[in-house]
Design a protein around this motif. Structure first.
Motif, PDB file in Angstrom:
ATOM      1  N   ASP A  12     103.740  36.882  67.246  1.00 39.68           N
ATOM      2  CA  ASP A  12     103.178  38.307  67.485  1.00 39.68           C
ATOM      3  C   ASP A  12     102.828  38.847  66.049  1.00 39.68           C
ATOM      4  O   ASP A  12     103.381  38.465  65.030  1.00 39.68           O
ATOM      5  N   VAL A  14     101.157  44.566  68.648  1.00 32.55           N
ATOM      6  CA  VAL A  14      99.641  44.365  69.066  1.00 32.55           C
ATOM      7  C   VAL A  14      99.858  43.613  70.490  1.00 32.55           C
ATOM      8  O   VAL A  14      99.172  44.353  71.456  1.00 32.55           O
ATOM      9  N   ARG A  15     100.552  42.680  70.643  1.00 31.73           N
ATOM     10  CA  ARG A  15     100.413  42.023  71.994  1.00 31.73           C
ATOM     11  C   ARG A  15     101.339  42.912  73.289  1.00 31.73           C
ATOM     12  O   ARG A  15     100.617  43.025  74.139  1.00 31.73           O
ATOM     13  N   GLY A  31     101.143  46.121  72.983  1.00 31.17           N
ATOM     14  CA  GLY A  31     100.258  47.331  73.228  1.00 31.17           C
ATOM     15  C   GLY A  31     101.080  48.577  73.027  1.00 31.17           C
ATOM     16  O   GLY A  31     100.707  49.656  73.587  1.00 31.17           O
ATOM     17  N   LYS A  32     102.113  48.575  72.168  1.00 27.29           N
ATOM     18  CA  LYS A  32     102.853  49.883  71.869  1.00 27.29           C
ATOM     19  C   LYS A  32     103.362  49.943  70.621  1.00 27.29           C
ATOM     20  O   LYS A  32     103.412  49.259  69.710  1.00 27.29           O
ATOM     21  N   ASP A  33     103.576  51.138  70.407  1.00 27.14           N
ATOM     22  CA  ASP A  33     104.176  51.454  68.925  1.00 27.14           C
ATOM     23  C   ASP A  33     105.857  51.188  68.876  1.00 27.14           C
ATOM     24  O   ASP A  33     106.363  51.547  69.925  1.00 27.14           O
ATOM     25  N   ARG A  63     102.583  48.982  64.994  1.00 27.79           N
ATOM     26  CA  ARG A  63     101.938  48.482  66.521  1.00 27.79           C
ATOM     27  C   ARG A  63     102.311  47.258  66.775  1.00 27.79           C
ATOM     28  O   ARG A  63     102.347  46.407  65.904  1.00 27.79           O
ATOM     29  N   GLU A 115      94.591  47.254  65.083  1.00 25.60           N
ATOM     30  CA  GLU A 115      95.192  46.283  65.736  1.00 25.60           C
ATOM     31  C   GLU A 115      94.967  44.983  65.054  1.00 25.60           C
ATOM     32  O   GLU A 115      93.446  44.309  65.280  1.00 25.60           O
TER      33      GLU A 115
END
Length: 527
Positions: free
Chosen positions: A379, A336-337, A339-341, A334, A386
């Motif tokens: 990041d 995180v910042r 918001g995607k894999d 992930r 998360e």
């Protein structure tokens, strides 16, 4: 219940030592790094920094400007195995102009090796870098270098560590003479002599003794040096600090080693002691609490981004410090910042410019991820929940220049270069309010030169820099900040995140602004 993976993680974490080497320019850091790599079998021939005109450059320096100048200007990562340990060295630039990159690199290290020139003692850059280590509370090990040259009294150097840096010390060994009289060191821990034999120390001659009063010590040192050695060691035994590992690991006491990097003397002893004393990877603070390295879910953070490591491929590499779990090539994590894999397909490990694709890596390791432009410094990447690791600080620049592009048609390449070099941390970019002028902020003059060099070499853009009179920046936090109150010897600008930043020409201008804006906070580090 311990699983197979948790046992594997514990075993791998126990092996690892991840550290940075900090020093002032010319203290011999690149040479020491080379010699450590030599012991690890990572390089066959150490290239000393002196012969820069030769084709053989130091392994840790890879950028063109570094080869021309004979200095390290970016932080590189090197890994090797030694005596059952997996060693990760973060080679930080000693040059004072590259503090920003160095400061951030220290956030990825579990300990630091402080290198000091025996003739010069604690110098300005060492002091700045030490403060960053001190803020993080990481253990510091000291190597006092260049004993083969005339240097200062060892007690003066230890006193300076305490007076200037505020850290107590425990000498692990003690020099017998210095410069032309230098004949070796007395190892206080192993009670033995290591003899200095000039230039080649592939095999160091070691003599076991019963103590420093052993007749063999006087026979080797001669009457004059023996008397001095005996007096020094008696004083250390009576008045010196004991070796307290709790204090060492808390960053309150530094073990000190004397040697000569260029002659390979004392480097192997230092490495072996360091690996037995330095901490393995520790836990890290995050948005969901403390994350232990043995946590089975993978996580880590990006602490550095480097563009164009291979100019032929115009690539960008993001350096990730693994904090927990097992990394496996091709795994999905992930971002995180964003918001995607994302899939980590081509991870690399480094010996400076030599890279290998890595299949697995563990907490404490540093891996390079191919970056198509999705990563930023700080990041967090994680598996499962998360996790966001503590943000890396942005430090106040000390030199400022207005930048313009000479050829307006190259604006697109110019913008790309500015964006990438900002993300790398080579420069900080500020925009003036109203006129939208671009002002660059750096910690030292050489960063401007590297900026110009790389804009031309990597992006094909000629830029013009116009120095500004400002000496420092302060980030402003508070309501109702009025730009009209920053007109005398100061200017209000915005950073890349849109935060207000005030640039000041002198301390007086800063004090005046603080009086006029009593509700605002003036911060040295970006909020």
């Amino acid at each position: 219940m311990t699983t197979k993976l948790s046992q594997e993680l514990q075993s791998e974490v126990d092996k690892r030592r991840t550290f940075a080497i900090i020093s002032h320019p010319d203290a011999g850091k690149t040479t020491l790094t080379e010699k450590l790599l030599l012991f690890g079998g990572a390089i066959r021939l150490a290239g000393t920094v002196k012969g820069r005109k030769a084709s053989k450059h130091a392994t840790s320096d890879w950028m063109e400007i570094e080869k021309q100048r004979g200095i390290s200007v970016t932080s590189s990562v090197m890994q090797f195995d030694y005596n059952g340990h997996r060693v990760n060295i973060l080679d930080t630039p000693g040059h004072q102009d590259f503090s920003e990159d160095t400061y951030r690199t220290l956030t990825a290290a579990d300990s630091a090796v402080m290198l000091i020139d025996s003739a010069k003692g604690v110098e300005l850059q060492t002091k700045k870098l030490f403060q960053v280590c001190r803020q993080r509370g990481i253990p510091i090990f000291t190597f006092i270098n260049k004993l083969d040259r005339e240097g200062r009294n060892p007690f003066d150097l230890l006193e300076e560590l305490e007076q200037v840096l505020g850290i107590r010390s425990y000498p692990m060994n003690w020099p017998i003479g210095s410069g032309k009289q230098f004949c070796g060191v007395y190892d206080r821990q192993k009670v033995r002599l290591e003899l200095f034999q000039g230039e080649d120390h592939t095999n160091i001659e070691v003599r076991d003794v019963t103590g420093y009063e052993d007749p063999l010590v006087e026979q080797i040192a001669g009457p004059y040096l023996y008397e001095r050695l005996k007096e020094d060691l008696e004083l250390l035994d009576v008045a010196g600090d004991p070796l307290d590992m709790e204090k060492v690991l808390a960053g309150e006491l530094t073990p000190v080693f004397f040697g000569s990097g260029i002659n390979n003397f004392g480097v192997q002893t230092f490495l072996e002691n360091f690996l037995s004393m330095a901490p393995k990877p520790e836990s890290h603070n995050s948005s969901v609490g403390t994350i232990e390295p043995t946590n089975e879910k993978f996580s880590g953070f990006i602490f550095k981004i480097q563009a164009n490591m291979n100019p032929a491929h115009r690539d960008r590499v993001a350096f990730l410090r693994i904090c927990s779990g097992k990394f496996e090539r091709g795994m999905s994590v992930r971002h995180v910042r964003a918001g995607k894999d994302i899939k980590l397909a081509q991870p690399q490990q480094f010996l400076a410019q030599d890279r290998d694709i890595v299949d697995t890596a563990y907490p404490g390791d540093i891996i390079g991820l191919f970056d198509p432009g999705i990563f930023r410094i700080g990041d967090s990447l994680s598996q499962g929940s998360e996790i966001v690791y503590e943000e890396l600080p942005t430090f106040s620049p000390e030199l400022f220049s207005k930048v313009t592009v000479k050829n307006a048609l190259k604006h697109k390449q110019y913008q790309k270069g500015i964006d990438q070099l900002t993300e790398e941390g080579t420069i900080q970019v500020f925009t003036t309010i109203g006129f939208e002028d671009t002002i660059l902020g750096v910690v030292g003059q050489l960063q401007f030169e590297v900026f110009e060099h790389r804009m031309k070499a990597e992006y094909g853009v000629d830029v013009m820099l116009q120095r500004q009179n400002f000496q420092f920046a302060r980030w402003l936090v508070g309501d109702g900040i009025d730009p009209s109150k920053f007109r005398i010897n100061s200017q209000l600008v915005k950073d890349k995140k849109g935060n207000y930043v005030a640039l000041f020409e002198n301390e007086y201008a800063l004090r005046t602004a603080m009086e006029k804006n009593p509700d605002a906070r003036f911060l040295e580090v970006a909020p």
